[in-house]
Design a protein around this motif. Sequence first.
Motif, PDB file in Angstrom:
ATOM      1  N   ILE A 245       0.842  -1.247   0.153  1.00 37.08           N
ATOM      2  CA  ILE A 245       0.099   0.011   0.041  1.00 37.08           C
ATOM      3  C   ILE A 245       0.793   1.156   0.079  1.00 37.08           C
ATOM      4  O   ILE A 245       0.594   2.239  -0.652  1.00 37.08           O
ATOM      5  CB  ILE A 245      -1.098  -0.029   1.269  1.00 37.08           C
ATOM      6  CG1 ILE A 245      -1.774  -1.195   1.080  1.00 37.08           C
ATOM      7  CG2 ILE A 245      -1.948   1.244   1.334  1.00 37.08           C
ATOM      8  CD1 ILE A 245      -2.895  -1.358   2.196  1.00 37.08           C
ATOM      9  N   ARG A 246       2.041   1.250   0.783  1.00 40.09           N
ATOM     10  CA  ARG A 246       2.759   2.277   0.874  1.00 40.09           C
ATOM     11  C   ARG A 246       3.518   2.806  -0.643  1.00 40.09           C
ATOM     12  O   ARG A 246       3.796   3.809  -0.926  1.00 40.09           O
ATOM     13  CB  ARG A 246       3.875   2.264   1.945  1.00 40.09           C
ATOM     14  CG  ARG A 246       3.112   2.572   3.330  1.00 40.09           C
ATOM     15  CD  ARG A 246       4.108   2.432   4.554  1.00 40.09           C
ATOM     16  NE  ARG A 246       3.648   2.515   5.853  1.00 40.09           N
ATOM     17  CZ  ARG A 246       3.690   1.505   6.602  1.00 40.09           C
ATOM     18  NH1 ARG A 246       4.224   0.354   6.280  1.00 40.09           N
ATOM     19  NH2 ARG A 246       3.183   1.806   7.807  1.00 40.09           N
ATOM     20  N   ALA A 247       3.885   1.430  -0.871  1.00 38.01           N
ATOM     21  CA  ALA A 247       4.922   1.592  -2.448  1.00 38.01           C
ATOM     22  C   ALA A 247       3.848   2.120  -3.602  1.00 38.01           C
ATOM     23  O   ALA A 247       4.224   2.829  -4.249  1.00 38.01           O
ATOM     24  CB  ALA A 247       5.234   0.128  -2.681  1.00 38.01           C
ATOM     25  N   GLU A 248       2.486   2.069  -3.360  1.00 44.01           N
ATOM     26  CA  GLU A 248       1.568   2.568  -4.432  1.00 44.01           C
ATOM     27  C   GLU A 248       1.531   4.092  -4.149  1.00 44.01           C
ATOM     28  O   GLU A 248       1.209   4.684  -5.144  1.00 44.01           O
ATOM     29  CB  GLU A 248       0.452   1.927  -4.555  1.00 44.01           C
ATOM     30  CG  GLU A 248       0.411   0.417  -4.862  1.00 44.01           C
ATOM     31  CD  GLU A 248       0.858   0.176  -6.297  1.00 44.01           C
ATOM     32  OE1 GLU A 248       0.552   0.999  -7.203  1.00 44.01           O
ATOM     33  OE2 GLU A 248       1.703  -0.485  -6.735  1.00 44.01           O
ATOM     34  N   GLY A 249       1.702   4.607  -2.965  1.00 45.65           N
ATOM     35  CA  GLY A 249       1.470   5.982  -2.911  1.00 45.65           C
ATOM     36  C   GLY A 249       0.157   6.464  -3.243  1.00 45.65           C
ATOM     37  O   GLY A 249      -0.827   6.010  -2.960  1.00 45.65           O
TER      38      GLY A 249
END
Length: 571
Positions: A245-249
């Motif tokens: 989720i964090r990588a998708e930003g």
Amino acid sequence: MTKFSDLALDPRVLKAVAEAGYETPTPIQAQAIPHALQGKDVLGIAQTGTGKTASFTLPMITLLGQGRAKARMPRSLVLAPTRELAAQVAENFDVYAKYTKLTKALLIGGVSFGEQDKLIDRGVDVLIATPGRLLDHHERGKLLLTGVQIMVVDEADRMLDMGFIPDIERIFSLTPFTRQTFFYSATMAPEIERITNTFLSGAVKVEVARQATASLTIEQKLIQFTPSRKDRSFAEKRAVLRALIRAEGESCTNAIIFCNRKMDVDVVSKSLKQHGFNASPIHGDLDQSVRTKTLDGFRDGSVHLLVASDVAARGLDIPAVSHVFNFDAPSHPEDYVHRIGRTGRAGRLGKAYTIAVPSDEKYINAIEALVKQPIPRGEVPEGALEGASDQPERAREERSSSSSRSRGGRGPRERGAREDKPVVAAVAVAAVETAVEAPVVAEAPTRPERAERPRREDRSDDRRAEGRSSEARSTEGRGEHRHEHRAEPRSEGRGESRNEPRNDNRHEPRRDDRRGEGRGDDRRDYRGGRDNGERVVGMGDHMPDFLMRSFAITTSTADEPEDAPATGTEG
């Protein structure tokens, strides 16, 4: 190119469709609506997000435009597997029938029967329901299905699985055989399609694209990893999910996270909240008001992440879903198509990630066999598993409770018994030392009765009682020990012990005496080393005459001592 105006729909319906912003029908709509308007049964199979709901709602409104509903006798029936899907169909009906005078009723669980009864009593043209609540109303005598002209089964493959078949068969038996029937689904297994032949008559099969395929607007990725330890798999999967989720930003405007079990839905939602994410759970065990509020919050953007069971996998139309995360690989391959179909709808782009561990390999193989193509592999985000060694909440609670049990014994009772042991041992040692200093007459080796373990709150009283019983035994041992009076001290001892704890006087002396008999200091008792020089007989205070005589008695032994050897000869 075909337009809605070319489909012979009611002008009022066309006006509502134009206001909704639609001009060109989707392939499933363009092919199914003409057959439906001709009164034919339709079996429609198309990918998710292609407008299947409108493909049966629009012709229904047109066909029901003439006529009037009777009380408790709906003119059409729409069956849906979940409350959310039934509510969504009702919303579509409101949009497309707003310029008509058709009425509707929504029968789902979690809502009081009273309000639903009022709608049915007034008469409804379109009845939208889940099977369970529909049968409840029928069994209460509030609903008749003999006036149904059009019947729709949405998500037919799920409705016709082993759990719904008895209810569906009963509902169909309550409707007239002259009805018109529509079956719609994104997937239709061959065995389920054979069952539909019993409910459809001369149906037209409308299949858009190959069934059980995902839309080309969805970018799929399979994230596989091996947990560091089996009991850490759940925690590390949550860490991978957070990293994705964090990588998708910012591209992840909202997302639906699917879990196989309702229990995991709650745990994953709580974990995301603890790490600063805006997440809410939705599953079948929640109250309907909570489910509706959560779904509305996800639609309006107040809820960013929707953690759901498969209750949200079928039919829900939320156009702006940017991502779908399969926290668990679905056990049924058809569910994979429905899950990822929540994104990439109406021509939009979407992404679908599936997190898998080695134990999910059989599910992944089944999914790839169904969609007839491999799922592209992705990499675990860098640093995702660092600091993910924390145990899952449930395992942590179980470990803490088990450690508390191990520290304090297996329970309060056992813990109290363990604390009593040092006190009892100390008293027993004191009793043995007293017995060595003052010899006691050995009693018969009779089997002692089972003693009751002293309670924790009486430990100090037990210690005092032990001291008194030890003094009594030492006093007894210093008295005279003639055989004819040997029974009297024992009877007195038993009389005195009635006021003392049962386990102190009746059992402790015997145990201490036996311990003393094994000591080297007391061996003189069996060698005639006592004060009176008498030999201790181990059969009790009184020896029966028949044990001291031969079988053939030749002389009288009435005046002989009890322990004297018998005289006579054997016959």
